[in-house]
Design a protein around this motif. Structure first.
Motif, PDB file in Angstrom:
ATOM      1  N   SER A  72      38.302  35.245  27.706  1.00 17.24           N
ATOM      2  CA  SER A  72      38.567  33.918  28.267  1.00 17.24           C
ATOM      3  C   SER A  72      39.401  33.993  29.545  1.00 17.24           C
ATOM      4  CB  SER A  72      39.312  33.064  27.232  1.00 17.24           C
ATOM      5  OG  SER A  72      40.567  33.665  26.892  1.00 17.24           O
ATOM      6  N   ALA A  73      39.787  35.192  29.952  1.00 14.15           N
ATOM      7  CA  ALA A  73      40.629  35.377  31.133  1.00 14.15           C
ATOM      8  C   ALA A  73      39.829  36.003  32.270  1.00 14.15           C
ATOM      9  CB  ALA A  73      41.833  36.245  30.782  1.00 14.15           C
ATOM     10  N   LYS A  74      40.473  36.118  33.426  1.00 14.65           N
ATOM     11  CA  LYS A  74      39.865  36.757  34.595  1.00 14.65           C
ATOM     12  C   LYS A  74      40.783  37.858  35.112  1.00 14.65           C
ATOM     13  CE  LYS A  74      37.265  32.691  36.184  1.00 14.65           C
ATOM     14  NZ  LYS A  74      35.917  33.291  36.071  1.00 14.65           N
ATOM     15  N   THR A  79      43.382  28.899  33.211  1.00  9.24           N
ATOM     16  CA  THR A  79      42.693  30.158  32.911  1.00  9.24           C
ATOM     17  C   THR A  79      43.562  31.326  33.331  1.00  9.24           C
ATOM     18  OG1 THR A  79      40.525  29.125  33.238  1.00  9.24           O
ATOM     19  CG2 THR A  79      40.628  31.527  33.352  1.00  9.24           C
ATOM     20  N   ARG A  80      43.864  32.202  32.389  1.00 10.73           N
ATOM     21  CA  ARG A  80      44.719  33.357  32.682  1.00 10.73           C
ATOM     22  C   ARG A  80      44.062  34.273  33.717  1.00 10.73           C
ATOM     23  NH1 ARG A  80      47.585  30.234  30.501  1.00 10.73           N
ATOM     24  NH2 ARG A  80      49.140  30.651  28.880  1.00 10.73           N
ATOM     25  N   LEU A  81      44.884  34.771  34.637  1.00 14.74           N
ATOM     26  CA  LEU A  81      44.402  35.640  35.706  1.00 14.74           C
ATOM     27  C   LEU A  81      45.401  36.760  35.939  1.00 14.74           C
ATOM     28  CD1 LEU A  81      42.561  36.279  38.228  1.00 14.74           C
ATOM     29  CD2 LEU A  81      44.094  34.765  39.520  1.00 14.74           C
ATOM     30  N   THR A  82      44.924  37.991  35.986  1.00 15.17           N
ATOM     31  CA  THR A  82      45.735  39.131  36.381  1.00 15.17           C
ATOM     32  C   THR A  82      45.203  39.656  37.704  1.00 15.17           C
ATOM     33  OG1 THR A  82      46.177  39.763  34.089  1.00 15.17           O
ATOM     34  CG2 THR A  82      46.540  41.438  35.772  1.00 15.17           C
ATOM     35  N   GLN A 105      51.500  29.845  44.656  1.00 14.10           N
ATOM     36  CA  GLN A 105      50.188  29.224  44.504  1.00 14.10           C
ATOM     37  C   GLN A 105      50.312  27.839  43.877  1.00 14.10           C
ATOM     38  OE1 GLN A 105      48.706  32.055  41.231  1.00 14.10           O
ATOM     39  NE2 GLN A 105      48.115  30.047  40.426  1.00 14.10           N
ATOM     40  N   ALA A 106      49.185  27.121  43.836  1.00 15.32           N
ATOM     41  CA  ALA A 106      49.126  25.814  43.183  1.00 15.32           C
ATOM     42  C   ALA A 106      48.931  25.982  41.681  1.00 15.32           C
ATOM     43  CB  ALA A 106      47.967  25.001  43.759  1.00 15.32           C
ATOM     44  N   ASP A 107      49.285  24.940  40.917  1.00 20.73           N
ATOM     45  CA  ASP A 107      49.057  24.969  39.478  1.00 20.73           C
ATOM     46  C   ASP A 107      47.604  24.599  39.181  1.00 20.73           C
ATOM     47  OD1 ASP A 107      48.830  22.189  39.677  1.00 20.73           O
ATOM     48  OD2 ASP A 107      50.794  21.785  38.792  1.00 20.73           O
ATOM     49  N   VAL A 108      47.277  24.413  37.906  1.00 16.93           N
ATOM     50  CA  VAL A 108      45.902  24.148  37.511  1.00 16.93           C
ATOM     51  C   VAL A 108      45.380  22.837  38.090  1.00 16.93           C
ATOM     52  CG1 VAL A 108      46.496  22.940  35.372  1.00 16.93           C
ATOM     53  CG2 VAL A 108      44.339  24.223  35.512  1.00 16.93           C
ATOM     54  N   ASN A 142      55.278  49.909  43.102  1.00 19.52           N
ATOM     55  CA  ASN A 142      55.908  51.061  42.469  1.00 19.52           C
ATOM     56  C   ASN A 142      55.688  52.327  43.288  1.00 19.52           C
ATOM     57  OD1 ASN A 142      53.294  51.954  41.932  1.00 19.52           O
ATOM     58  ND2 ASN A 142      53.372  51.453  39.750  1.00 19.52           N
ATOM     59  N   ALA A 143      56.030  53.472  42.734  1.00 21.09           N
ATOM     60  CA  ALA A 143      55.950  54.734  43.466  1.00 21.09           C
ATOM     61  C   ALA A 143      54.524  55.075  43.880  1.00 21.09           C
ATOM     62  CB  ALA A 143      56.535  55.864  42.615  1.00 21.09           C
ATOM     63  N   GLN A 144      53.545  54.534  43.171  1.00 22.77           N
ATOM     64  CA  GLN A 144      52.139  54.772  43.508  1.00 22.77           C
ATOM     65  C   GLN A 144      51.561  53.686  44.417  1.00 22.77           C
ATOM     66  OE1 GLN A 144      53.251  55.153  40.108  1.00 22.77           O
ATOM     67  NE2 GLN A 144      53.584  57.249  40.807  1.00 22.77           N
ATOM     68  N   GLY A 145      52.419  52.772  44.875  1.00 22.40           N
ATOM     69  CA  GLY A 145      51.953  51.700  45.745  1.00 22.40           C
ATOM     70  C   GLY A 145      51.246  50.588  45.014  1.00 22.40           C
ATOM     71  N   ALA A 146      51.372  50.552  43.686  1.00 18.71           N
ATOM     72  CA  ALA A 146      50.629  49.586  42.876  1.00 18.71           C
ATOM     73  C   ALA A 146      51.437  48.315  42.624  1.00 18.71           C
ATOM     74  CB  ALA A 146      50.219  50.215  41.551  1.00 18.71           C
ATOM     75  N   PHE A 147      50.718  47.213  42.380  1.00 17.93           N
ATOM     76  CA  PHE A 147      51.331  45.959  41.980  1.00 17.93           C
ATOM     77  C   PHE A 147      50.451  45.296  40.930  1.00 17.93           C
ATOM     78  CE2 PHE A 147      48.235  44.634  45.096  1.00 17.93           C
ATOM     79  CZ  PHE A 147      47.771  43.417  44.630  1.00 17.93           C
ATOM     80  N   SER A 148      51.034  44.369  40.176  1.00 19.36           N
ATOM     81  CA  SER A 148      50.274  43.599  39.193  1.00 19.36           C
ATOM     82  C   SER A 148      50.943  42.238  39.041  1.00 19.36           C
ATOM     83  CB  SER A 148      50.222  44.321  37.841  1.00 19.36           C
ATOM     84  OG  SER A 148      49.481  43.572  36.898  1.00 19.36           O
ATOM     85  N   LEU A 149      50.140  41.180  39.090  1.00 17.18           N
ATOM     86  CA  LEU A 149      50.630  39.814  38.980  1.00 17.18           C
ATOM     87  C   LEU A 149      49.889  39.105  37.858  1.00 17.18           C
ATOM     88  CD1 LEU A 149      52.335  37.463  40.337  1.00 17.18           C
ATOM     89  CD2 LEU A 149      50.191  36.868  41.507  1.00 17.18           C
ATOM     90  N   THR A 150      50.641  38.482  36.950  1.00 17.99           N
ATOM     91  CA  THR A 150      50.059  37.694  35.874  1.00 17.99           C
ATOM     92  C   THR A 150      50.257  36.218  36.194  1.00 17.99           C
ATOM     93  OG1 THR A 150      50.568  39.428  34.265  1.00 17.99           O
ATOM     94  CG2 THR A 150      50.059  37.242  33.400  1.00 17.99           C
ATOM     95  N   THR A 151      49.161  35.464  36.240  1.00 16.87           N
ATOM     96  CA  THR A 151      49.242  34.063  36.641  1.00 16.87           C
ATOM     97  C   THR A 151      48.053  33.310  36.046  1.00 16.87           C
ATOM     98  OG1 THR A 151      49.416  32.574  38.548  1.00 16.87           O
ATOM     99  CG2 THR A 151      48.094  34.565  38.856  1.00 16.87           C
ATOM    100  N   ILE A 152      47.640  32.217  36.685  1.00 12.31           N
ATOM    101  CA  ILE A 152      46.431  31.494  36.302  1.00 12.31           C
ATOM    102  C   ILE A 152      45.561  31.325  37.541  1.00 12.31           C
ATOM    103  CG2 ILE A 152      47.559  30.206  34.439  1.00 12.31           C
ATOM    104  CD1 ILE A 152      47.446  27.745  36.409  1.00 12.31           C
ATOM    105  N   VAL A 153      44.317  30.955  37.330  1.00  5.37           N
ATOM    106  CA  VAL A 153      43.446  30.604  38.446  1.00  5.37           C
ATOM    107  C   VAL A 153      43.967  29.295  39.042  1.00  5.37           C
ATOM    108  CG1 VAL A 153      41.121  29.948  39.137  1.00  5.37           C
ATOM    109  CG2 VAL A 153      41.454  31.736  37.404  1.00  5.37           C
ATOM    110  N   PRO A 154      44.330  29.282  40.318  1.00  2.00           N
ATOM    111  CA  PRO A 154      44.903  28.066  40.909  1.00  2.00           C
ATOM    112  C   PRO A 154      43.882  26.937  40.981  1.00  2.00           C
ATOM    113  CG  PRO A 154      44.453  29.696  42.603  1.00  2.00           C
ATOM    114  CD  PRO A 154      44.230  30.378  41.292  1.00  2.00           C
ATOM    115  N   GLY A 155      44.390  25.710  40.906  1.00  2.90           N
ATOM    116  CA  GLY A 155      43.533  24.545  41.007  1.00  2.90           C
ATOM    117  C   GLY A 155      43.172  24.229  42.446  1.00  2.90           C
ATOM    118  N   LEU A 156      42.262  23.293  42.606  1.00  4.71           N
ATOM    119  CA  LEU A 156      41.798  22.877  43.924  1.00  4.71           C
ATOM    120  C   LEU A 156      42.550  21.644  44.405  1.00  4.71           C
ATOM    121  CD1 LEU A 156      37.967  23.193  43.276  1.00  4.71           C
ATOM    122  CD2 LEU A 156      39.303  24.640  44.818  1.00  4.71           C
TER     123      LEU A 156
END
Length: 290
Positions: A206-208, A95-98, A120-123, A141-155
């Motif tokens: 379908s993403a989170k 599942t896609r996660l940002t 992190q762990a995979d699915v 960045n200059a505004q202190g922001a970050f963004s990560l594109t990944t998936i919801v990690p598995g258990l």
């Protein structure tokens, strides 16, 4: 399947019987809940930016409690992760996660050029210990922001869903912590889980999408800006050269490059552009002394 990670012990210091937001959050952790905003979701530090007011809930900038709490690194961290904001490709299962947010200092002003290393762990709940799948670092960045594109990690056995992250502001210590997902059944049984590290997570198609603001123990001038918006700080210099030699700000270094600084030799662990404050002795996440 990864073995379960051991919780830290003895990290809270002497017992403090004050009724504080941390006490409320510790109780919330037992119940599997956390303080929420009126509109739903965990309160974020950005809600107090430029107002001169302190945040009501963790992550707080300052209310007599500590900034974003530290947690165990676990057994699966690897240095020298790739510089990237996306840990997936079009064919990556899951599942896609940002995950996005800001990194603030103690006065709720943004911190730029903060090194953030995610893993992190995979699915299926497995970590890639041979390569760098689901591992990567970036800088705010200059505004202190970050963004990560990944998936919801598995258990995997013994743990709830989580994402690991190390943070290091220029010329400051490395902070290691984890991010958690709300409404997870295992939140109530995972001995490492802490409600103060809950992300806001919402479903988007379908993403989170998850949001979280980190607060580092970096002193700042708390005076709000006239516009009431985050104050930008200068970005790092553009690279002027590459390679080894004597360490110099403005230089782009690749992993493996060797430099000298203060009469000692260092090897670069992660590709980055050097800035003042990130001299090799000050940033062990970037440089290893030889």
């Amino acid at each position: 399947m990864p073995a379960s990670e051991e919780p830290l012990t003895g990290t809270d210091g002497p017992t403090d019987r004050r009724i504080s937001r941390k006490s409320v959050l510790r109780a919330a952790a037992v119940l599997g809940t956390a303080p929420l905003l009126v509109g739903g979701g965990v309160a974020l530090a950005r809600d107090r930016v430029g107002t001169g007011e302190m945040p009501e809930f963790t992550p707080e900038c300052h209310d007599g409690d500590a900034p974003t709490i530290e947690q165990t690194e676990g057994p699966y961290f690897k240095p020298n992760s790739p510089l990237r904001t996306s840990l997936i490709t079009d064919s990556t299962p899951g599942t896609r996660l940002t995950v996005s947010g800001y990194v603030f200092g103690r006065a709720c002003l943004p911190l730029n050029n903060v090194l953030m290393d995610f893993w992190q762990a995979d699915v299926n709940g497995n970590y890639d210990n041979a390569g760098y799948t689901f591992r990567g670092h970036q800088f705010t960045n200059a505004q202190g922001a970050f963004s990560l594109t990944t998936i919801v990690p598995g258990l995997y056995p013994g743990r709830t869903r989580h994402i690991h992250v190390k943070l290091q502001a220029p010329n400051r210590p490395v902070i290691t912590t984890q991010l958690y997902f709300p409404n997870e059944p295992r939140n109530s049984t995972d001995t490492i889980y802490d409600a103060r590290l809950l992300m806001n997570v919402r479903q988007v198609g379908s993403a989170k999408e998850g949001t979280y603001d980190f607060v580092l123990n970096v002193a700042q001038n708390p005076t709000p800006t006239p516009t009431g918006t985050p104050t930008s700080t200068p970005t790092s210099p553009r690279p002027t050269q590459t390679g080894g030699g004597t360490w110099a700000a403005g230089t782009f270094y690749n992993a493996g490059d060797r430099v000298t600084y203060g009469g000692s030799s260092y090897q670069c662990l992660q590709g980055h552009t050097a800035i003042v404050g990130w001299e090799p002795p000050n940033v062990p996440a970037l440089w290893q002394r030889l």
